[in-house]
Design a protein around this motif. Structure first.
Motif, PDB file in Angstrom:
ATOM      1  N   ALA A 181       0.841  -1.195   0.000  1.00  0.00           N
ATOM      2  CA  ALA A 181       0.000   0.000   0.000  1.00  0.00           C
ATOM      3  C   ALA A 181       0.878   1.248   0.000  1.00  0.00           C
ATOM      4  N   ASP A 183       2.583   4.300   1.288  1.00  0.00           N
ATOM      5  CA  ASP A 183       3.026   4.554   2.664  1.00  0.00           C
ATOM      6  C   ASP A 183       3.397   6.017   2.839  1.00  0.00           C
ATOM      7  N   GLY A 224       4.003   0.967  -3.844  1.00  0.00           N
ATOM      8  CA  GLY A 224       2.758   1.449  -3.255  1.00  0.00           C
ATOM      9  C   GLY A 224       2.210   2.680  -3.939  1.00  0.00           C
ATOM     10  N   GLN A 269      -1.233   2.154  -7.888  1.00  0.00           N
ATOM     11  CA  GLN A 269      -2.580   2.681  -7.736  1.00  0.00           C
ATOM     12  C   GLN A 269      -3.160   3.142  -9.081  1.00  0.00           C
TER      13      GLN A 269
END
Length: 323
Positions: free
Chosen positions: A99, A101, A126, A130
């Motif tokens: 994810a 961070d 991360g 996305q």
């Protein structure tokens, strides 16, 4: 966002003052032992040449250093430059599927800004994993951590977590006031020309920093630069830039030989360019050795003679040194 119809000739910006940022090579004097004396000297000579140093970049093995070493790089850079400006990579190491961070980015940014530097935001799994809207939102959240930063997009040839963004993401970055520019490292002219055209349309003060070490003449079209190649010869890059601003045709001759150096040293495997830089700087008498980080790939011994000949074409003193 639709692609642009590209007319490169219309983008040429003669007699423009070029902003040059040079990624600093981190030298070693023994396996695992950083040559701090040569590092400090190279930071100083880069600034004295008129380029702004960038430390803890890929050229400085940022992804291979521990936090203590990255911190010492920052503090030594600040000590050498006094109040002078510098940039530094804000690197977050993560794994595929991680994810985003923000806390890790904030920690990296705080270390840079507390030393008086401006962050260059490295990509991470991360961040780039996305959707486009989430990527732009992540940069907007990063913007709350500092007054200014430079974005960074790079192809996977440089790093597995790299991603070349869509033009929509690029426009999103341009709409973040704290983002003063972005380094583009796709190694493709057409994508960089698109970003220049988008910049001219959306935010003329936004800087596109070419990271294309295979097309360093992108400065002719309105790009500035943040290059690893310039660490080989910050003095000659500064001279080349001055020729362009003055409208001096000597720009082309010097640029051609510097590009020859880039073609040789940024061939596959691309990360081995750092060994090329160490060999070249060692031959110039600027480093004690041509050692690299132990986890970084190296070049063959046969490169030494070619590098020495390129140096002579550049009219600089090259020493006949062994390994």
């Amino acid at each position: 966002m639709a692609d642009f119809d590209i007319d490169p000739v219309s983008l040429i910006r003669p007699r423009r003052k070029i902003t040059g940022i040079s990624a600093i090579l981190l030298p070693f004097e023994a396996p695992g032992e950083i040559d701090w004396t040569s590092f400090e000297a190279h930071v100083a000579r880069t600034a004295e040449a008129g380029l702004t140093p960038a430390v803890n970049m890929d050229t400085g093995y940022v992804n291979l250093l521990d936090e203590a070493a990255r911190g010492e790089v920052l503090q030594r850079t600040r000590s050498i430059l006094g109040d002078g400006p510098f940039f530094a990579g804000a690197f977050v190491g993560d794994q595929p599927g991680a994810a985003f961070d923000l806390d890790a980015y904030r920690t990296a940014i705080d270390a840079i800004t507390s030393a008086g530097g401006t962050p260059v935001i490295f990509q991470s799994y991360g961040l780039t994993g996305q959707a486009d809207d989430a990527i732009v939102d992540s940069y907007a959240r990063i913007a709350n951590c500092c007054e200014q930063f430079i974005g960074f997009e790079l192809g996977e040839v440089f790093a597995p977590f790299g991603k070349v963004y869509s033009l929509g993401v690029c426009e999103g970055l341009m709409n973040i006031p704290q983002c003063i520019g972005a380094k583009h490292s796709s190694l493709r002219r057409d994508l960089e020309w698109q970003r220049l055209m988008l910049r001219d349309r959306v935010r003329p003060d936004f800087r596109v920093f070419t990271g294309n070490d295979l097309a360093i003449d992108m400065v002719m079209y309105g790009s500035d630069y943040l290059l690893g190649l310039s660490t080989f010869a910050p003095d000659l890059f500064a001279r080349r830039d001055a020729y362009w601003e003055a409208g001096d045709p000597e720009f082309y001759q010097l640029n051609d030989v510097l590009q020859y150096l880039g073609f040789l040293t940024f061939r596959a495997p691309v990360p081995a360019y750092k060994h090329s830089a160490a060999m070249f700087l060692h031959q110039r008498g600027w480093l004690k050795t041509d050692l690299t980080h132990s986890d970084s790939p190296t070049r063959p011994e046969s490169d030494r003679a070619i590098l020495r000949e390129i140096g002579r074409q550049l009219d600089i003193e090259m020493k006949d040194l062994g390994s």
